[in-house]
Design a protein around this motif. Structure first.
Motif, mmCIF file in Angstrom:
data_model
loop_
_atom_site.group_PDB
_atom_site.id
_atom_site.type_symbol
_atom_site.label_atom_id
_atom_site.label_comp_id
_atom_site.label_asym_id
_atom_site.label_seq_id
_atom_site.Cartn_x
_atom_site.Cartn_y
_atom_site.Cartn_z
ATOM 1 N N ILE A 162 -26.803 128.069 12.278
ATOM 2 C CA ILE A 162 -26.468 129.490 12.315
ATOM 3 C C ILE A 162 -27.065 130.199 11.102
ATOM 4 O O ILE A 162 -26.812 129.816 9.956
ATOM 5 C CB ILE A 162 -24.931 129.681 12.342
ATOM 6 N N LEU A 163 -27.874 131.227 11.383
ATOM 7 C CA LEU A 163 -28.477 132.044 10.331
ATOM 8 C C LEU A 163 -27.635 133.294 10.135
ATOM 9 O O LEU A 163 -27.461 134.070 11.080
ATOM 10 C CB LEU A 163 -29.866 132.518 10.778
ATOM 11 N N PHE A 164 -27.104 133.479 8.928
ATOM 12 C CA PHE A 164 -26.381 134.731 8.676
ATOM 13 C C PHE A 164 -26.967 135.409 7.441
ATOM 14 O O PHE A 164 -27.529 134.747 6.573
ATOM 15 C CB PHE A 164 -24.871 134.489 8.553
ATOM 16 N N PRO A 165 -26.879 136.744 7.359
ATOM 17 C CA PRO A 165 -27.466 137.450 6.219
ATOM 18 C C PRO A 165 -26.630 137.205 4.961
ATOM 19 O O PRO A 165 -25.452 137.546 4.919
ATOM 20 C CB PRO A 165 -27.427 138.924 6.641
ATOM 21 N N HIS A 166 -27.281 136.602 3.952
ATOM 22 C CA HIS A 166 -26.582 136.249 2.713
ATOM 23 C C HIS A 166 -25.917 137.476 2.079
ATOM 24 O O HIS A 166 -26.557 138.509 1.896
ATOM 25 C CB HIS A 166 -27.572 135.636 1.726
ATOM 26 N N GLY A 167 -24.625 137.363 1.801
ATOM 27 C CA GLY A 167 -23.905 138.425 1.098
ATOM 28 C C GLY A 167 -23.514 139.605 1.970
ATOM 29 O O GLY A 167 -22.966 140.579 1.474
ATOM 30 N N ARG A 168 -23.786 139.530 3.265
ATOM 31 C CA ARG A 168 -23.520 140.696 4.116
ATOM 32 C C ARG A 168 -22.509 140.416 5.213
ATOM 33 O O ARG A 168 -22.439 141.146 6.198
ATOM 34 C CB ARG A 168 -24.818 141.186 4.738
ATOM 35 N N VAL A 169 -21.757 139.344 5.075
ATOM 36 C CA VAL A 169 -20.667 139.094 6.025
ATOM 37 C C VAL A 169 -19.372 139.063 5.225
ATOM 38 O O VAL A 169 -19.396 138.882 4.002
ATOM 39 C CB VAL A 169 -20.873 137.765 6.802
ATOM 40 N N SER A 170 -18.245 139.252 5.904
ATOM 41 C CA SER A 170 -16.980 139.251 5.163
ATOM 42 C C SER A 170 -16.659 137.824 4.741
ATOM 43 O O SER A 170 -17.191 136.855 5.286
ATOM 44 C CB SER A 170 -15.848 139.846 6.004
ATOM 45 N N GLU A 171 -15.765 137.680 3.764
ATOM 46 C CA GLU A 171 -15.456 136.335 3.260
ATOM 47 C C GLU A 171 -14.821 135.473 4.347
ATOM 48 O O GLU A 171 -15.102 134.280 4.453
ATOM 49 C CB GLU A 171 -14.534 136.422 2.031
ATOM 50 N N VAL A 172 -13.972 136.082 5.177
ATOM 51 C CA VAL A 172 -13.359 135.309 6.261
ATOM 52 C C VAL A 172 -14.449 134.846 7.234
ATOM 53 O O VAL A 172 -14.478 133.687 7.645
ATOM 54 C CB VAL A 172 -12.282 136.132 6.996
ATOM 55 N N GLN A 173 -15.351 135.756 7.576
ATOM 56 C CA GLN A 173 -16.438 135.373 8.477
ATOM 57 C C GLN A 173 -17.240 134.213 7.884
ATOM 58 O O GLN A 173 -17.549 133.236 8.561
ATOM 59 C CB GLN A 173 -17.385 136.559 8.719
ATOM 60 N N ARG A 174 -17.595 134.342 6.587
ATOM 61 C CA ARG A 174 -18.413 133.301 5.961
ATOM 62 C C ARG A 174 -17.669 131.970 5.962
ATOM 63 O O ARG A 174 -18.216 130.938 6.358
ATOM 64 C CB ARG A 174 -18.769 133.691 4.527
ATOM 65 N N ARG A 175 -16.424 131.992 5.568
ATOM 66 C CA ARG A 175 -15.671 130.738 5.491
ATOM 67 C C ARG A 175 -15.494 130.085 6.862
ATOM 68 O O ARG A 175 -15.466 128.865 6.977
ATOM 69 C CB ARG A 175 -14.307 130.989 4.835
ATOM 70 N N GLN A 176 -15.375 130.895 7.900
ATOM 71 C CA GLN A 176 -15.263 130.304 9.244
ATOM 72 C C GLN A 176 -16.528 129.520 9.591
ATOM 73 O O GLN A 176 -16.493 128.575 10.348
ATOM 74 C CB GLN A 176 -15.035 131.394 10.284
ATOM 75 N N MET A 177 -17.674 129.944 9.024
ATOM 76 C CA MET A 177 -18.934 129.255 9.328
ATOM 77 C C MET A 177 -19.206 128.091 8.394
ATOM 78 O O MET A 177 -19.880 127.145 8.760
ATOM 79 C CB MET A 177 -20.103 130.254 9.248
ATOM 80 N N THR A 178 -18.686 128.172 7.161
ATOM 81 C CA THR A 178 -19.081 127.182 6.150
ATOM 82 C C THR A 178 -18.046 126.079 5.943
ATOM 83 O O THR A 178 -18.329 125.106 5.240
ATOM 84 C CB THR A 178 -19.314 127.868 4.783
ATOM 85 N N THR A 179 -16.864 126.192 6.537
ATOM 86 C CA THR A 179 -15.834 125.174 6.295
ATOM 87 C C THR A 179 -15.710 124.091 7.367
ATOM 88 O O THR A 179 -15.088 123.069 7.091
ATOM 89 C CB THR A 179 -14.448 125.838 6.084
ATOM 90 N N PRO A 180 -16.298 124.249 8.563
ATOM 91 C CA PRO A 180 -16.228 123.125 9.510
ATOM 92 C C PRO A 180 -16.932 121.892 8.938
ATOM 93 O O PRO A 180 -17.974 122.007 8.287
ATOM 94 C CB PRO A 180 -16.956 123.647 10.749
ATOM 95 N N THR A 181 -16.378 120.717 9.150
ATOM 96 C CA THR A 181 -16.855 119.504 8.479
ATOM 97 C C THR A 181 -17.784 118.657 9.357
ATOM 98 O O THR A 181 -18.354 117.685 8.876
ATOM 99 C CB THR A 181 -15.650 118.636 8.064
#
Ligand SMILES: *Cc1c(COP(=O)(O)O)cnc(C)c1O
Length: 462
Positions: A162-181
């Protein structure tokens, strides 16, 4: 049932092929060759039915023989079993003739779950049958990414990037993408905006060696399967306020034009929709297009409704294809102009058709904050900023026809804006309460096609 490209030259595909392919090989988007209709009696019979029953009735005519009746019904049931509301898409009343369609009761708290959960089930069934392995690459302004990761995490025959724009998503959005293991999940923070992410993805699809080499599949909102899944809630909600016996209007917070195009399909299938109102934030290219008849790209200005911060609205091409009487050559010319000159002018006949179906409006940042504050007073509803853009625009389009505004995300996904407007910090639902405590895993990547392709090839070789 076959699918054709909006640019007229790619091969016709079955539903299954169109769903697995994403972007057509001529650069176009797949649309059904014919749009099946539902009769007045068939729509009337939806009153009081479950979401899953309506979903089956609406989508079955589009899938051909990709799945048997029983198999398809099973996939629908599995897709929505994890939602946190029995109605799946409940309707709230805001005012005497204004309703809010809550589309945020899925696992990642945005409407993207409606399509992605079903796509996840359909991909899995199809891959199990074929024994194939695929690479999904998605571009996201925030919500598609988390919904895709949630739908595909842990599947053995899928890698998801998943490509997302660095620094331009909300923290909840970012964490939903970066915390799955799970190992098959790869979150990539790209140096650029959402349009850059989407352009990189399109370039990967147009590089046929790469595309075929990694078995690239797309789950962005250009994927026909996603549009189709979103048609369903236009029916469930319209029937709840009196369709097909009386007309209904919808206001749809819009970015990539996927959700509102689903509304257009519902209308073409026979649902009596009076107006489909496009609601944009300050990145108002679609509103300007409808007003002026020309689509002119400007820069993206980050807003408090980041999932709509977009200038290249991919699915608009599907509406254009219909407005030009399905003339793929003209659509291809206009899309070439957009890419090379940053603009195109729509013919008089085509813009008349679009204005007949769609209305539009925009909300500034101030108007968005104000809509959040005043809706809390009016009805007690706490809106996310995207839904607030919708409510602001819908209020300007009220008539004696009932208006349904789509609430596209849960307020807890955008707590900073909601708290600034109301003083209330919207809590995350229990299943996500520890999101801020989970470790993050993300790679920062340059806006460079070759570098991205190398990285993807390396990761899937592991
Ligand atoms: C994706 C998204 C939108 C825009 O939907 P499109 O189908 O791209 O027009 C609006 N609101 C939220 C919360 C979203 O996630």
């Amino acid at each position: 049932m076959h699918y054709i490209s909006t640019r007229g030259t790619a091969p016709k595909l079955t539903f299954e092929e169109a769903m697995m392919t994403g972007l057509a090989r001529d650069g176009g988007l797949y649309v059904p060759e014919d749009i099946p209709g539902l009769s007045h009696a068939q729509i009337a019979a939806m009153a009081g039915q479950s979401y899953e029953d309506v979903a089956y009735a609406v989508m079955r005519p589009f899938i051909g023989d990709t799945f048997t009746d029983d198999e398809f019904r099973g996939l629908i049931d599995a897709a929505y079993a994890g939602f946190n509301h029995a109605a799946r898409a409940p309707l709230k009343q805001l005012d005497s003739n204004h309703f809010l369609l809550e589309l945020f009761h899925g696992p990642t708290l945005a409407f993207k779950d409606f399509a992605m959960q079903l796509i996840g089930q359909m991909f899995q069934a199809s891959l199990t049958r074929s024994g194939k392995r695929i690479t999904i690459v998605g571009a996201t302004s925030g919500d598609t990414g988390s919904a895709a990761i949630e739908a595909f995490r842990g599947l053995s025959n899928v890698d998801v990037f998943i490509l997302f724009p660095h620094g331009r998503v909300s923290e909840v959005q970012r964490r939903q993408m970066t915390t799955p293991t799970e190992d098959n999940v790869h979150a990539l923070a790209l140096d650029g905006d959402f349009d850059d992410c989407q352009a990189a993805l399109k370039d990967m699809f147009n590089d046929f060696d790469f595309r075929d080499g990694v078995n690239l599949a797309g789950v962005n909102s250009i994927n026909w399967g996603r549009v189709l899944a979103q048609v369903v809630y236009f029916f469930t909600s319209a029937v709840a306020v009196g369709a097909p016996h009386r007309p209904v209007s919808f206001t749809v917070p819009t970015g990539n034009f996927g959700d509102i195009f689903a509304g257009y399909i519902a209308k073409r299938m026979g649902l009596p929709i009076d107006k489909l109102v496009i609601a944009t934030n300050q990145n108002d290219i679609l509103h300007r297009t409808l007003e002026t008849g020309a689509q002119v790209k400007e820069g993206v200005t980050p807003s408090i409704s980041p999932s709509m911060d977009i200038q290249v609205s991919s699915n608009f091409e599907r509406a254009l294809f219909e407005a030009y009487g399905r003339d793929g050559v003209t659509v291809a010319e206009q899309m070439d102009d957009l890419k090379s000159k940053g603009s195109f002018t729509i013919s008089q006949g085509a813009i008349d058709m679009l204005r007949d179906t769609f209305a539009s409006g925009r909300a500034s940042e101030e108007e968005t904050y104000h809509a959040i504050t005043s809706e809390l007073t009016r009805s007690g509803e706490l809106l996310c900023p995207h839904s607030a853009v919708g409510v602001h625009v819908a209020d300007a389009h009220q008539s004696d026809v009932p208006m349904i505004t789509l609430a596209t995300a849960h307020p807890a996904k955008f707590p900073a804006a909601v708290e600034k407007a109301t003083g209330i910090h919207p809590p995350l639902p229990p299943h996500m309460a520890d999101l801020y405590d989970r470790p993050e895993r993300v790679e920062r990547v340059p806006n460079d096609l070759a570098a991205l392709q190398t990285l993807i090839k390396e990761r899937i070789a592991k």
